[in-house]
Scaffold this active site. Structure first.
Site, PDB file in Angstrom:
ATOM      1  CB  ILE A 176      -0.696  -0.004   1.616  1.00  0.00           C
ATOM      2  CG1 ILE A 176      -1.530  -1.149   0.966  1.00  0.00           C
ATOM      3  CG2 ILE A 176      -1.719   1.511   1.384  1.00  0.00           C
ATOM      4  CD1 ILE A 176      -2.117  -1.634   2.777  1.00  0.00           C
ATOM      5  CB  THR A 177       1.946   3.482  -2.738  1.00  0.00           C
ATOM      6  OG1 THR A 177       0.790   3.843  -2.550  1.00  0.00           O
ATOM      7  CG2 THR A 177       2.240   2.678  -3.154  1.00  0.00           C
ATOM      8  N   GLY A 178       1.811   5.260   0.582  1.00  0.00           N
ATOM      9  CA  GLY A 178       1.203   6.863   1.460  1.00  0.00           C
ATOM     10  C   GLY A 178       0.522   5.134   2.736  1.00  0.00           C
ATOM     11  N   GLY A 231      -4.143   8.317   7.770  1.00  0.00           N
ATOM     12  CA  GLY A 231      -5.079   8.833   6.391  1.00  0.00           C
ATOM     13  C   GLY A 231      -5.346   7.141   6.177  1.00  0.00           C
ATOM     14  CE1 TYR A 238      -6.738  14.776  -5.502  1.00  0.00           C
ATOM     15  CE2 TYR A 238      -8.712  14.943  -5.977  1.00  0.00           C
ATOM     16  CZ  TYR A 238      -7.509  14.165  -5.033  1.00  0.00           C
ATOM     17  OH  TYR A 238      -8.421  13.699  -4.570  1.00  0.00           O
TER      18      TYR A 238
HETATM   19  N1  LIG Z   1      -9.239  12.441   2.699  1.00  0.00           N
HETATM   20  C1  LIG Z   1     -10.184  12.629   0.837  1.00  0.00           C
HETATM   21  O1  LIG Z   1     -11.517  12.526   2.003  1.00  0.00           O
HETATM   22  C2  LIG Z   1     -10.671  12.053  -0.369  1.00  0.00           C
HETATM   23  C3  LIG Z   1     -11.810  11.921  -1.372  1.00  0.00           C
HETATM   24  C4  LIG Z   1     -11.027  11.683  -2.252  1.00  0.00           C
HETATM   25  C5  LIG Z   1      -9.763  10.837  -2.641  1.00  0.00           C
HETATM   26  N2  LIG Z   1      -8.737  11.071  -2.224  1.00  0.00           N
HETATM   27  C6  LIG Z   1      -7.805  10.292  -2.185  1.00  0.00           C
HETATM   28  O2  LIG Z   1      -6.679   9.060  -1.192  1.00  0.00           O
HETATM   29  C7  LIG Z   1      -5.752   8.871  -1.307  1.00  0.00           C
HETATM   30  C8  LIG Z   1      -5.636   8.827  -0.265  1.00  0.00           C
HETATM   31  O3  LIG Z   1      -5.790  10.737   0.526  1.00  0.00           O
HETATM   32  P1  LIG Z   1      -5.780  11.324   2.353  1.00  0.00           P
HETATM   33  O4  LIG Z   1      -6.782  11.702   2.656  1.00  0.00           O
HETATM   34  O5  LIG Z   1      -5.712   9.279   3.229  1.00  0.00           O
HETATM   35  O6  LIG Z   1      -4.526  12.140   2.476  1.00  0.00           O
HETATM   36  P2  LIG Z   1      -3.136  12.389   4.026  1.00  0.00           P
HETATM   37  O7  LIG Z   1      -3.899  11.816   5.169  1.00  0.00           O
HETATM   38  O8  LIG Z   1      -2.852  12.676   3.402  1.00  0.00           O
HETATM   39  O9  LIG Z   1      -2.270  10.651   3.313  1.00  0.00           O
HETATM   40  C9  LIG Z   1      -1.609  10.327   2.223  1.00  0.00           C
HETATM   41  C10 LIG Z   1       0.048   9.577   2.461  1.00  0.00           C
HETATM   42  O10 LIG Z   1       0.461   9.527   1.500  1.00  0.00           O
HETATM   43  C11 LIG Z   1       1.831  10.076   1.309  1.00  0.00           C
HETATM   44  N3  LIG Z   1       2.185  10.862   0.945  1.00  0.00           N
HETATM   45  C12 LIG Z   1       1.874  12.026   0.983  1.00  0.00           C
HETATM   46  N4  LIG Z   1       2.937  12.596  -0.156  1.00  0.00           N
HETATM   47  C13 LIG Z   1       4.075  11.676  -0.861  1.00  0.00           C
HETATM   48  C14 LIG Z   1       5.036  11.593  -1.821  1.00  0.00           C
HETATM   49  N5  LIG Z   1       5.711  12.400  -2.163  1.00  0.00           N
HETATM   50  N6  LIG Z   1       5.605  10.626  -1.764  1.00  0.00           N
HETATM   51  C15 LIG Z   1       5.417   9.348  -1.283  1.00  0.00           C
HETATM   52  N7  LIG Z   1       4.314   9.192  -0.162  1.00  0.00           N
HETATM   53  C16 LIG Z   1       3.897   9.971  -0.106  1.00  0.00           C
HETATM   54  C17 LIG Z   1       1.956   9.852   2.985  1.00  0.00           C
HETATM   55  O11 LIG Z   1       3.310   9.746   3.840  1.00  0.00           O
HETATM   56  P3  LIG Z   1       4.359  10.863   4.803  1.00  0.00           P
HETATM   57  O12 LIG Z   1       3.635  11.994   4.223  1.00  0.00           O
HETATM   58  O13 LIG Z   1       4.275   9.499   5.695  1.00  0.00           O
HETATM   59  O14 LIG Z   1       5.504  10.363   2.787  1.00  0.00           O
HETATM   60  C18 LIG Z   1       0.423   9.545   3.760  1.00  0.00           C
HETATM   61  O15 LIG Z   1       0.868   8.442   4.835  1.00  0.00           O
HETATM   62  C19 LIG Z   1      -5.300  10.436  -2.053  1.00  0.00           C
HETATM   63  O16 LIG Z   1      -5.230   9.913  -3.442  1.00  0.00           O
HETATM   64  C20 LIG Z   1      -6.748  11.194  -2.499  1.00  0.00           C
HETATM   65  O17 LIG Z   1      -6.159  12.005  -3.666  1.00  0.00           O
HETATM   66  C21 LIG Z   1      -9.245  10.941  -0.281  1.00  0.00           C
END
Ligand SMILES: NC(=O)c1ccc[n+]([C@@H]2O[C@H](COP(=O)([O-])OP(=O)(O)OC[C@H]3O[C@@H](n4cnc5c(N)ncnc54)[C@H](OP(=O)(O)O)[C@@H]3O)[C@@H](O)[C@H]2O)c1
Length: 286
Positions: free
Chosen positions: A11-13, A17, A167
């Site tokens: 799983i990336t990231g 979250g 985005y």
């Molecule tokens: N949250 C929402 O409401 C929502 C809605 C629709 C879609 N999404 C999608 O869901 C996915 C996950 O989002 P989330 O809300 O869980 O975001 P998040 O809380 O910001 O988590 C992002 C994760 O990605 C990692 N990350 C960020 N930049 C990175 C980079 N340059 N290289 C490697 N790892 C990186 C972070 O790890 P580190 O900081 O430890 O490196 C963290 O584990 C995204 O694709 C987003 O577009 C989210």
């Protein structure tokens, strides 16, 4: 025996979250789970939490900034050395930036991180997925894909940048990538699906210095999903027998949904595939 026992999932990231919640869910089902993050100490702390919450010690950490193609390549090498089989790849990392900035490769950050990174990582891990088939590639898109448009004349927003447009485009690219990947992998036993997790209370967009999404998040927070709820469709697509063999589909709330009409245009998805392959210097898949 737990349903994912014997399976390996990357799983990336997975440090926070939706990715971390999905890692907990899949590890609790018995999978060995690899997570990626940019900072080793943060990733190791997250791995400890995942191990404790899932009651499964089989959690591995891989460190890479996926906005850099060199780091995508080196982390893929590490994963290939560590995992003789790979049953599920979850492309989860994604972000939002209201100002235009570029990666070490000179590419616009949103397009590079949200779309080109999963494109390149998947292509580098594909032989391992194919040799582990049946296997699954699950890509976290967003409902924003429905407003997206692939602007082939200005993919990197050099002429005109808007964070929301970048985005939306990147999340539509996730869906198009999934559909084209599914087509190319038809006979391999590797499936490709994409999903919208729903508005989820995470650190999403917190790295945008302008905090452009902050007012939206402030208003929406009481109605947002928890990370565990946001990860439900990820866990479903990664593990459920109900979607065994299901490929080339976009999901929300565990149900297949129609995506942006342009995502069904084979000429556009093939063109995006070719442009992406050229930008990452990846060989042809399928
Ligand atoms: N949250 C929402 O409401 C929502 C809605 C629709 C879609 N999404 C999608 O869901 C996915 C996950 O989002 P989330 O809300 O869980 O975001 P998040 O809380 O910001 O988590 C992002 C994760 O990605 C990692 N990350 C960020 N930049 C990175 C980079 N340059 N290289 C490697 N790892 C990186 C972070 O790890 P580190 O900081 O430890 O490196 C963290 O584990 C995204 O694709 C987003 O577009 C989210």
């Amino acid at each position: 025996m737990k349903p994912m026992t014997g399976k390996t999932v990357l799983i990336t990231g997975g440090t926070g979250g939706i990715g971390k919640a999905a890692a907990i869910g899949l590890a609790a089902m018995g999978a060995r789970v690899g997570i990626t993050g940019r900072d080793r100490a943060r990733a190791e702390r997250a791995a400890k939490d995942i191990e404790a919450e899932s009651n499964n010690p089989a959690v591995d950490v891989f460190v890479a900034d996926l906005s850099s193609q060199a780091e995508v390549r080196s982390v893929a090498d590490e994963v290939l050395s560590a995992y003789p089989r790979l049953d599920v790849l979850v492309n989860n990392v994604g972000g939002f930036w209201s100002h235009r900035h570029t990666t070490p490769d000179g590419l616009e950050h949103t397009f590079a991180l949200n779309h080109l990174a999963p494109f390149l990582l998947t292509s580098l891990l594909l032989e391992r997925l194919t040799s582990s088939a049946p296997a699954r590639v699950v890509t976290v898109s967003s409902g924003a894909q429905s407003m997206g448009k692939i602007d082939f004349d200005d993919l990197m927003g050099e002429q005109d940048y808007s964070g929301q447009r970048a985005y939306n485009q990147s999340k539509l690219a996730n869906v198009m990538f999934t559909y084209e990947l599914a087509r190319r992998l038809e006979t391999t036993g590797v499936t490709a699906t994409a999903l919208h997790p729903g508005m989820t209370n995470t650190s999403f967009s917190a790295e945008d210095p302008a905090r452009a999404m902050a007012p939206v998040v402030f208003v929406a927070r009481p109605f947002m999903r928890s990370p565990k709820e946001g990860a439900e469709t990820v866990v479903f697509l990664a593990s459920s027998p109900a979607v065994e063999g299901v490929t080339g589909k976009y999901f929300a709330n565990r149900k297949a949904k129609k995506s942006n009409i342009s995502s069904y245009d084979g000429e556009v998805t093939a063109r995006l595939w070719q442009v992406s392959a050229d930008l990452v210097g990846a060989g042809d898949i399928g």
